[in-house]
Design a protein around this motif. Structure first.
Motif, PDB file in Angstrom:
ATOM      1  N   PHE A 237       0.822  -1.211   0.000  1.00 18.90           N
ATOM      2  CA  PHE A 237       0.000   0.000   0.000  1.00 18.90           C
ATOM      3  C   PHE A 237       0.861   1.268   0.000  1.00 18.90           C
ATOM      4  N   PRO A 238       1.748   1.427  -0.983  1.00 27.02           N
ATOM      5  CA  PRO A 238       2.676   2.568  -0.960  1.00 27.02           C
ATOM      6  C   PRO A 238       1.988   3.922  -1.024  1.00 27.02           C
ATOM      7  N   GLU A 239       1.010   4.079  -1.903  1.00 22.02           N
ATOM      8  CA  GLU A 239       0.369   5.377  -2.067  1.00 22.02           C
ATOM      9  C   GLU A 239      -0.497   5.742  -0.866  1.00 22.02           C
ATOM     10  N   GLN A 240      -1.213   4.750  -0.339  1.00 11.52           N
ATOM     11  CA  GLN A 240      -2.053   5.013   0.824  1.00 11.52           C
ATOM     12  C   GLN A 240      -1.218   5.442   2.022  1.00 11.52           C
ATOM     13  N   LEU A 241      -0.088   4.771   2.257  1.00 17.64           N
ATOM     14  CA  LEU A 241       0.778   5.120   3.386  1.00 17.64           C
ATOM     15  C   LEU A 241       1.392   6.506   3.201  1.00 17.64           C
ATOM     16  N   LYS A 242       1.765   6.809   1.975  1.00 16.53           N
ATOM     17  CA  LYS A 242       2.333   8.135   1.706  1.00 16.53           C
ATOM     18  C   LYS A 242       1.295   9.214   1.963  1.00 16.53           C
ATOM     19  N   TYR A 243       0.047   8.940   1.612  1.00 16.98           N
ATOM     20  CA  TYR A 243      -1.028   9.908   1.819  1.00 16.98           C
ATOM     21  C   TYR A 243      -1.246  10.157   3.311  1.00 16.98           C
ATOM     22  N   PHE A 244      -1.296   9.084   4.093  1.00 16.29           N
ATOM     23  CA  PHE A 244      -1.572   9.227   5.517  1.00 16.29           C
ATOM     24  C   PHE A 244      -0.375   9.717   6.326  1.00 16.29           C
ATOM     25  N   TYR A 245       0.833   9.249   5.971  1.00 13.60           N
ATOM     26  CA  TYR A 245       1.992   9.500   6.830  1.00 13.60           C
ATOM     27  C   TYR A 245       3.069  10.368   6.206  1.00 13.60           C
ATOM     28  N   GLY A 246       2.920  10.707   4.943  1.00 12.27           N
ATOM     29  CA  GLY A 246       3.916  11.545   4.288  1.00 12.27           C
ATOM     30  C   GLY A 246       5.091  10.737   3.776  1.00 12.27           C
ATOM     31  N   THR A 247       5.937  11.391   2.984  1.00 10.62           N
ATOM     32  CA  THR A 247       7.114  10.729   2.426  1.00 10.62           C
ATOM     33  C   THR A 247       8.050  10.284   3.551  1.00 10.62           C
ATOM     34  N   GLY A 248       8.504   9.021   3.470  1.00 21.13           N
ATOM     35  CA  GLY A 248       9.413   8.496   4.499  1.00 21.13           C
ATOM     36  C   GLY A 248       8.777   8.405   5.875  1.00 21.13           C
ATOM     37  N   PHE A 249       7.414   8.348   5.918  1.00 25.19           N
ATOM     38  CA  PHE A 249       6.682   8.260   7.191  1.00 25.19           C
ATOM     39  C   PHE A 249       6.956   9.444   8.120  1.00 25.19           C
ATOM     40  N   LYS A 250       7.199  10.617   7.532  1.00 21.72           N
ATOM     41  CA  LYS A 250       7.578  11.775   8.339  1.00 21.72           C
ATOM     42  C   LYS A 250       6.528  12.112   9.389  1.00 21.72           C
ATOM     43  N   LYS A 251       5.255  12.101   8.999  1.00 21.43           N
ATOM     44  CA  LYS A 251       4.197  12.446   9.948  1.00 21.43           C
ATOM     45  C   LYS A 251       4.142  11.437  11.097  1.00 21.43           C
ATOM     46  N   LEU A 252       4.329  10.187  10.762  1.00 28.55           N
ATOM     47  CA  LEU A 252       4.303   9.143  11.794  1.00 28.55           C
ATOM     48  C   LEU A 252       5.479   9.292  12.749  1.00 28.55           C
ATOM     49  N   LYS A 253       6.659   9.562  12.202  1.00 24.87           N
ATOM     50  CA  LYS A 253       7.848   9.737  13.050  1.00 24.87           C
ATOM     51  C   LYS A 253       7.704  10.955  13.947  1.00 24.87           C
ATOM     52  N   ASP A 254       7.160  12.029  13.398  1.00 26.30           N
ATOM     53  CA  ASP A 254       6.950  13.227  14.214  1.00 26.30           C
ATOM     54  C   ASP A 254       5.960  12.959  15.337  1.00 26.30           C
ATOM     55  N   LYS A 255       4.958  12.146  15.034  1.00 26.82           N
ATOM     56  CA  LYS A 255       3.934  11.824  16.033  1.00 26.82           C
ATOM     57  C   LYS A 255       4.507  10.980  17.170  1.00 26.82           C
ATOM     58  N   ILE A 256       5.297   9.990  16.806  1.00 30.88           N
ATOM     59  CA  ILE A 256       5.837   9.074  17.811  1.00 30.88           C
ATOM     60  C   ILE A 256       7.034   9.658  18.549  1.00 30.88           C
ATOM     61  N   LEU A 257       7.910  10.353  17.820  1.00 35.88           N
ATOM     62  CA  LEU A 257       9.163  10.834  18.406  1.00 35.88           C
ATOM     63  C   LEU A 257       9.106  12.286  18.849  1.00 35.88           C
ATOM     64  N   ASN A 258       7.972  12.940  18.625  1.00 35.02           N
ATOM     65  CA  ASN A 258       7.834  14.348  19.003  1.00 35.02           C
ATOM     66  C   ASN A 258       8.943  15.208  18.405  1.00 35.02           C
ATOM     67  N   LYS A 259       9.306  14.885  17.150  1.00 37.01           N
ATOM     68  CA  LYS A 259      10.316  15.627  16.405  1.00 37.01           C
ATOM     69  C   LYS A 259      11.661  15.657  17.131  1.00 37.01           C
ATOM     70  N   ASN A 260      11.980  14.578  17.822  1.00 31.10           N
ATOM     71  CA  ASN A 260      13.251  14.480  18.539  1.00 31.10           C
ATOM     72  C   ASN A 260      14.344  14.160  17.530  1.00 31.10           C
ATOM     73  N   ILE A 261      15.108  15.190  17.151  1.00 29.61           N
ATOM     74  CA  ILE A 261      16.112  15.007  16.100  1.00 29.61           C
ATOM     75  C   ILE A 261      17.328  14.238  16.579  1.00 29.61           C
ATOM     76  N   ASN A 262      17.427  13.994  17.909  1.00 28.49           N
ATOM     77  CA  ASN A 262      18.579  13.264  18.436  1.00 28.49           C
ATOM     78  C   ASN A 262      18.350  11.754  18.422  1.00 28.49           C
ATOM     79  N   TYR A 263      17.177  11.339  17.979  1.00 32.81           N
ATOM     80  CA  TYR A 263      16.886   9.913  17.970  1.00 32.81           C
ATOM     81  C   TYR A 263      16.596   9.454  16.559  1.00 32.81           C
ATOM     82  N   ASN A 264      17.448   8.606  16.022  1.00 31.22           N
ATOM     83  CA  ASN A 264      17.289   8.105  14.665  1.00 31.22           C
ATOM     84  C   ASN A 264      16.685   6.706  14.683  1.00 31.22           C
ATOM     85  N   ILE A 265      15.663   6.511  13.898  1.00 30.76           N
ATOM     86  CA  ILE A 265      15.011   5.205  13.853  1.00 30.76           C
ATOM     87  C   ILE A 265      14.480   4.959  12.451  1.00 30.76           C
ATOM     88  N   HIS A 266      14.455   3.693  12.033  1.00 31.01           N
ATOM     89  CA  HIS A 266      13.915   3.408  10.705  1.00 31.01           C
ATOM     90  C   HIS A 266      12.486   2.907  10.840  1.00 31.01           C
TER      91      HIS A 266
END
Length: 266
Positions: A237-266
């Motif tokens: 589901f590449p297009e659906q995930l991109k729509y909901f979470y943005g490119t590279g899951f940016k929205k999801l990472k921001d949601k979970i990590l609170n934009k913590n730039i010191n923590y890298n996760i895939h």
């Protein structure tokens, strides 16, 4: 001759007993006096030792006068020791774990690329049922043949591959953005579990840890399995995930990590 004496001592005989038994093998039946000379020990100690060996049924006496002694055959002696040690080992194998119910398997550190690859190979060759792993293509090529051998003997092999990964056996899911991961994590990571009993993870070029601790092995396999879930969903589901979470899951990472730039996760 000394090495035989030392081996007998390691099996439980004392120095005099070992020397007397070996001397008797050279000449029997023999009197205590003859044995003392052959064994090169004091005559008084020879008689004490012969009495001890009689009690252990390693030598027997004729009961005649002069009293002479005969050794048990070497094959019989080694058979007795083998039975004794196997019995003791079986007992200890059953009873020792009961002494410490909260025993935890230790975690071992393995450093250096060649040592790490050697341990990975060892784990793969020892596998009996399954292998789960995440690995880079340049490391995979060193163990590909061992994995293929395992697959051909019936192992269930599941792999998450990074960067231009090619594998024609087992279940393989490809991880996107491999190079970005390598840069963010500071090296090529490896994650490996074998038969739900052993696990290894870390940076393959520098340092990994290996353990049989069941809790850590469980968590490590869960990590690999959930990575596989997400990768399969992402492929489907590449297009659906991109729509909901943005490119590279940016929205999801921001949601979970609170934009913590010191923590890298895939």
């Amino acid at each position: 001759m000394n090495d035989i004496i030392e081996s007998l001592k390691e099996l439980g005989l004392n120095s005099y007993e070992a020397k007397v038994y070996v001397a008797l093998l050279k000449k029997y039946p023999a009197t205590g006096y003859e044995i003392a000379k052959l064994a090169d020990i004091p005559q008084s100690r020879a008689y004490d030792t012969l009495k001890s060996l009689e009690v252990s049924k390693i030598v027997s006496s004729t009961g005649e006068k002069p009293q002479t002694f005969i050794p048990v055959k070497p094959k019989e002696l080694t058979k007795r020791f083998r039975r004794k040690f196997e019995s003791n080992l079986d007992f200890l194998e059953k009873k020792l774990p009961d002494l410490k119910n909260d025993y935890n398997e230790p975690i071992y550190s393995i450093s250096g690329l060649s040592e790490i690859r050697e341990k990975i190979t060892e784990l793969i060759k020892s596998a009996k049922t399954e292998i789960y792993m995440e690995i880079w293509s340049q490391d995979f090529k060193y163990i590909e043949q061992y994995l293929l051998d395992g697959y051909n003997r019936g192992l269930d092999i599941k792999i998450v591959g990074y960067d231009n990964f090619q594998c024609n056996f087992g279940t393989v899911l490809k991880h996107k953005n491999g190079r970005e991961l390598e840069l963010s994590l500071g090296g090529r990571m490896i994650f490996l579990t074998v038969d739900n009993t052993e696990g290894l993870f870390g940076k393959v070029e520098s340092k990994t840890v290996w353990t049989k601790n069941p809790h850590i092995v469980f968590l490590l396999k869960e990590f690999i399995v959930h990575d596989m879930y997400l990768l399969d969903i992402e492929d489907s589901f590449p297009e659906q995930l991109k729509y909901f979470y943005g490119t590279g899951f940016k929205k999801l990472k921001d949601k979970i990590l609170n934009k913590n730039i010191n923590y890298n996760i895939h």
